[in-house]
Scaffold this motif. Structure first.
Motif, PDB file in Angstrom:
ATOM      1  N   TRP A 270       0.858  -1.266   0.069  1.00 24.14           N
ATOM      2  CA  TRP A 270      -0.126  -0.067   0.002  1.00 24.14           C
ATOM      3  C   TRP A 270       0.923   1.349   0.068  1.00 24.14           C
ATOM      4  N   MET A 271       0.301   2.263  -0.751  1.00 23.47           N
ATOM      5  CA  MET A 271       1.010   3.581  -0.586  1.00 23.47           C
ATOM      6  C   MET A 271      -0.019   4.492   0.045  1.00 23.47           C
ATOM      7  N   ALA A 272       0.423   5.304   0.824  1.00 27.99           N
ATOM      8  CA  ALA A 272      -0.364   6.392   1.524  1.00 27.99           C
ATOM      9  C   ALA A 272       0.150   7.704   1.482  1.00 27.99           C
ATOM     10  N   ALA A 273      -0.843   8.629   1.561  1.00 26.71           N
ATOM     11  CA  ALA A 273      -0.485  10.225   1.938  1.00 26.71           C
ATOM     12  C   ALA A 273      -1.080  10.754   3.233  1.00 26.71           C
ATOM     13  N   ALA A 274      -0.197  11.228   4.018  1.00 27.58           N
ATOM     14  CA  ALA A 274      -0.669  11.407   5.397  1.00 27.58           C
ATOM     15  C   ALA A 274      -0.689  13.128   5.387  1.00 27.58           C
ATOM     16  N   THR A 275      -1.435  13.639   5.598  1.00 26.58           N
ATOM     17  CA  THR A 275      -1.247  15.147   6.005  1.00 26.58           C
ATOM     18  C   THR A 275      -2.366  15.866   7.130  1.00 26.58           C
ATOM     19  N   PHE A 276      -1.935  16.930   7.703  1.00 22.64           N
ATOM     20  CA  PHE A 276      -2.956  17.487   8.625  1.00 22.64           C
ATOM     21  C   PHE A 276      -3.786  18.651   8.230  1.00 22.64           C
ATOM     22  N   ASP A 277      -5.024  18.503   8.177  1.00 23.92           N
ATOM     23  CA  ASP A 277      -5.884  19.697   7.822  1.00 23.92           C
ATOM     24  C   ASP A 277      -5.984  20.602   9.106  1.00 23.92           C
ATOM     25  N   SER A 278      -5.489  21.964   8.836  1.00 23.80           N
ATOM     26  CA  SER A 278      -5.330  23.002   9.710  1.00 23.80           C
ATOM     27  C   SER A 278      -6.501  23.821   9.633  1.00 23.80           C
ATOM     28  N   ARG A 279      -7.221  24.014   8.560  1.00 26.08           N
ATOM     29  CA  ARG A 279      -8.226  25.092   8.498  1.00 26.08           C
ATOM     30  C   ARG A 279      -9.013  24.832   7.166  1.00 26.08           C
ATOM     31  N   VAL A 280     -10.148  25.604   7.003  1.00 27.31           N
ATOM     32  CA  VAL A 280     -10.864  25.455   5.985  1.00 27.31           C
ATOM     33  C   VAL A 280     -10.749  26.762   5.224  1.00 27.31           C
ATOM     34  N   GLY A 281     -10.702  26.867   4.087  1.00 23.32           N
ATOM     35  CA  GLY A 281     -10.552  28.177   3.073  1.00 23.32           C
ATOM     36  C   GLY A 281     -10.825  27.826   1.541  1.00 23.32           C
ATOM     37  N   LEU A 282     -10.410  28.906   0.805  1.00 22.39           N
ATOM     38  CA  LEU A 282     -10.400  28.597  -0.752  1.00 22.39           C
ATOM     39  C   LEU A 282      -9.164  28.022  -1.211  1.00 22.39           C
ATOM     40  N   SER A 283      -9.277  27.260  -2.391  1.00 21.01           N
ATOM     41  CA  SER A 283      -8.122  26.877  -2.824  1.00 21.01           C
ATOM     42  C   SER A 283      -7.550  27.862  -3.790  1.00 21.01           C
ATOM     43  N   LEU A 284      -6.210  27.925  -4.009  1.00 25.64           N
ATOM     44  CA  LEU A 284      -5.477  29.077  -4.515  1.00 25.64           C
ATOM     45  C   LEU A 284      -5.812  28.886  -5.902  1.00 25.64           C
ATOM     46  N   PHE A 285      -5.931  27.576  -6.503  1.00 32.78           N
ATOM     47  CA  PHE A 285      -5.663  27.219  -7.987  1.00 32.78           C
ATOM     48  C   PHE A 285      -7.341  27.235  -8.390  1.00 32.78           C
ATOM     49  N   THR A 286      -8.150  26.756  -7.564  1.00 33.89           N
ATOM     50  CA  THR A 286      -9.455  26.296  -8.268  1.00 33.89           C
ATOM     51  C   THR A 286     -10.727  27.380  -7.520  1.00 33.89           C
ATOM     52  N   LEU A 287     -10.119  28.083  -6.435  1.00 34.87           N
ATOM     53  CA  LEU A 287     -10.988  29.041  -5.766  1.00 34.87           C
ATOM     54  C   LEU A 287     -12.322  28.186  -5.165  1.00 34.87           C
ATOM     55  N   GLN A 288     -12.107  26.715  -5.132  1.00 34.15           N
ATOM     56  CA  GLN A 288     -13.319  25.943  -4.483  1.00 34.15           C
ATOM     57  C   GLN A 288     -13.074  25.909  -2.870  1.00 34.15           C
ATOM     58  N   VAL A 289     -14.026  25.663  -2.079  1.00 36.00           N
ATOM     59  CA  VAL A 289     -13.872  25.397  -0.654  1.00 36.00           C
ATOM     60  C   VAL A 289     -13.034  24.365  -0.406  1.00 36.00           C
ATOM     61  N   THR A 290     -12.186  24.204   0.413  1.00 32.19           N
ATOM     62  CA  THR A 290     -11.288  23.013   0.642  1.00 32.19           C
ATOM     63  C   THR A 290     -10.592  23.357   1.946  1.00 32.19           C
ATOM     64  N   HIS A 291     -10.276  22.055   2.527  1.00 32.95           N
ATOM     65  CA  HIS A 291      -9.340  22.084   3.797  1.00 32.95           C
ATOM     66  C   HIS A 291      -7.862  22.527   3.381  1.00 32.95           C
ATOM     67  N   HIS A 292      -7.190  23.242   4.101  1.00 35.73           N
ATOM     68  CA  HIS A 292      -5.848  23.615   3.977  1.00 35.73           C
ATOM     69  C   HIS A 292      -4.982  22.803   5.086  1.00 35.73           C
ATOM     70  N   ILE A 293      -3.866  22.426   4.456  1.00 37.39           N
ATOM     71  CA  ILE A 293      -3.070  21.518   5.081  1.00 37.39           C
ATOM     72  C   ILE A 293      -1.661  22.081   5.882  1.00 37.39           C
ATOM     73  N   ASP A 294      -1.255  21.611   6.950  1.00 38.34           N
ATOM     74  CA  ASP A 294       0.086  21.968   7.453  1.00 38.34           C
ATOM     75  C   ASP A 294       1.180  21.651   6.569  1.00 38.34           C
ATOM     76  N   GLU A 295       2.066  22.520   6.546  1.00 38.39           N
ATOM     77  CA  GLU A 295       3.184  22.738   5.684  1.00 38.39           C
ATOM     78  C   GLU A 295       4.087  21.468   5.939  1.00 38.39           C
ATOM     79  N   ASN A 296       4.427  21.164   7.435  1.00 38.40           N
ATOM     80  CA  ASN A 296       5.422  20.101   7.425  1.00 38.40           C
ATOM     81  C   ASN A 296       4.732  18.500   7.372  1.00 38.40           C
ATOM     82  N   THR A 297       4.820  18.054   6.171  1.00 41.84           N
ATOM     83  CA  THR A 297       4.078  16.723   6.228  1.00 41.84           C
ATOM     84  C   THR A 297       4.739  15.622   6.693  1.00 41.84           C
TER      85      THR A 297
END
Length: 413
Positions: free
Chosen positions: A187-214
């Motif tokens: 299995w491969m996995a991608a682990a990140t931490f959602d820190s807040r809700v906001g707008l995506s920079l590239f699509t302007l959609q509402v999304t969770h923003h992640i912490d920088e230090n993955t």
């Protein structure tokens, strides 16, 4: 044997590619029309909301899909991809073990299996964020690896807030597939931490923003599993990729040292796979429902217009009423054909809508007309929406699947 009424082969593929590109062009133009008219004072300012939804959730993703298909490689580079084709979160964890063992290890470590993304869960997470209420099994957005979205995801909510959570997505590796360097992982996995809700920079959609230090989140997943499952071991592939700073598909900065831990959970007992991961796909993709729904709505509008013209004795009005009756019948037939998976119906409806959209666009370019009245915006917008929906890969794949099933059934008989 190909079922009667199917449209397949190279010509259909070429048409789909043409419609896919055309949808981006007319969608971009119509977005501008909405923005232009929405800047007028009064009720037209409501069009700014329509513009944001139309541009952010339909047009920009289509543009990204076209552009990323050109410049992004289609092989494993240690990054996931968003549904729009943009580079997503880094792949920062591998696992050894059967699916039931992975589920057992994560649930034992206090992780919650995320709900699948559907209408119910999407509405529930929006309400949870707005009300600040807990939703421990909130869905996570789909990311793609091995040309498919994650098989399942786990999460841990932070202090009962749906805006902040630890989460990790899992993809089963293809049979016989090895990591670069010959390393093995089930299995491969991608682990990140959602820190807040906001707008995506590239699509302007509402999304969770992640912490920088993955890397911190990667290590958190490993440590939580090893604490709950003492027999689990971990081996580290040092410098698996170059350490880098970059951004993901939401515009969030990400930073990693490039190391890849391989977590071995084969000591965990194999339990039954959770029901959530085995829910059947909906009968119709949303793109098919949108395309057929707009056709039916347009046909209904024609019928209403005919009722208004029925009392008029003018010959030209009666001729118009007869034309609208035929148009309503055609839309109804095409809508039923699309729901039934008939590719010819999908292509024919996109052709009719393309003529409507291109005619309106030509009028705007030449200055002879502009769809600035409400009924004009509604007509042209519906046509553009149909092209965007029915040219989506999900709509094409649905028609192909129906054709394949019919062909298999015909061969068996």
């Amino acid at each position: 044997m190909v079922p009667e009424g199917s449209a397949t082969g190279p010509s259909s593929t070429v048409l789909d590619g043409w419609f896919f590109a055309l949808s981006a062009v007319v969608g971009l133009w119509f977005s501008y029309v909405l923005l232009r008219d929405g800047l007028h004072p009064g009720w037209p300012t409501l069009l700014l909301v329509v513009f944001w939804i139309f541009f952010s959730y339909l047009v920009l993703p289509r543009l990204h899909r076209i552009l990323t298909a050109i410049y992004l490689p289609d092989y494993f580079i240690g990054r996931t991809r968003t549904s729009d084709g943009l580079l997503g979160d880094p792949v920062n964890l591998g696992l050894l073990g059967r699916e039931g063992q992975v589920h057992t290890a994560l649930s034992t470590a206090g992780w919650t299996l995320a709900d699948p993304v559907d209408l119910r869960s999407s509405v529930k997470i929006v309400l949870s964020v707005l009300r600040g209420r807990s939703y421990a099994a909130a869905p996570v957005s789909p990311l793609h690896l091995f040309d498919r979205q994650q098989d399942f995801a786990y999460e841990q909510e932070v202090r009962g807030s749906p805006s902040k959570r630890h989460h990790v997505r899992f993809w089963r590796c293809p049979d016989g597939w090895l990591l670069p360097g010959g390393f093995r992982s089930d299995w491969m996995a991608a682990a990140t931490f959602d820190s807040r809700v906001g707008l995506s920079l590239f699509t302007l959609q509402v999304t969770h923003h992640i912490d920088e230090n993955t890397d911190v989140e990667r290590d958190f997943v490993v440590d939580s599993v090893r604490s709950a499952l003492p027999g689990a071991s971990v081996s580290m592939i040092k410098n698996f990729s170059s350490g880098y700073h970059h951004v993901n598909g939401g515009g969030d900065r990400i930073r990693t040292d490039g190391d890849l831990p391989i977590l071995d959970v084969r000591v965990a007992p194999t339990g039954p796979d959770p029901v959530k991961g085995q829910q059947p796909a909906p009968r119709w993709p949303s793109s098919v429902l949108i395309g057929a729904g707009v056709a039916l709505a347009r046909g209904t509008g024609y019928v209403i217009a005919v009722l208004g013209l029925a009392l008029d004795s003018d010959a030209s009005q009666r001729a118009l009423a007869a034309f609208l009756v035929i148009a309503a019948a055609v839309d109804a037939v095409l809508a039923v054909g699309i729901l039934a998976g008939r590719n010819w119906a999908r292509l024919l409806l996109m052709t009719f809508c393309s003529v409507t959209a291109l005619a309106a666009m030509a009028d705007w370019v030449t200055g002879d007309g502009r769809p600035d009245e409400f009924h004009g915006l509604l007509t042209v917008g519906g046509s553009v929406l149909v092209i965007l929906a029915l040219s989506a890969p999900a709509a094409r794949e649905y028609a192909e699947d129906v054709r394949a099933e019919a062909s298999t059934a015909a061969s068996a008989s």
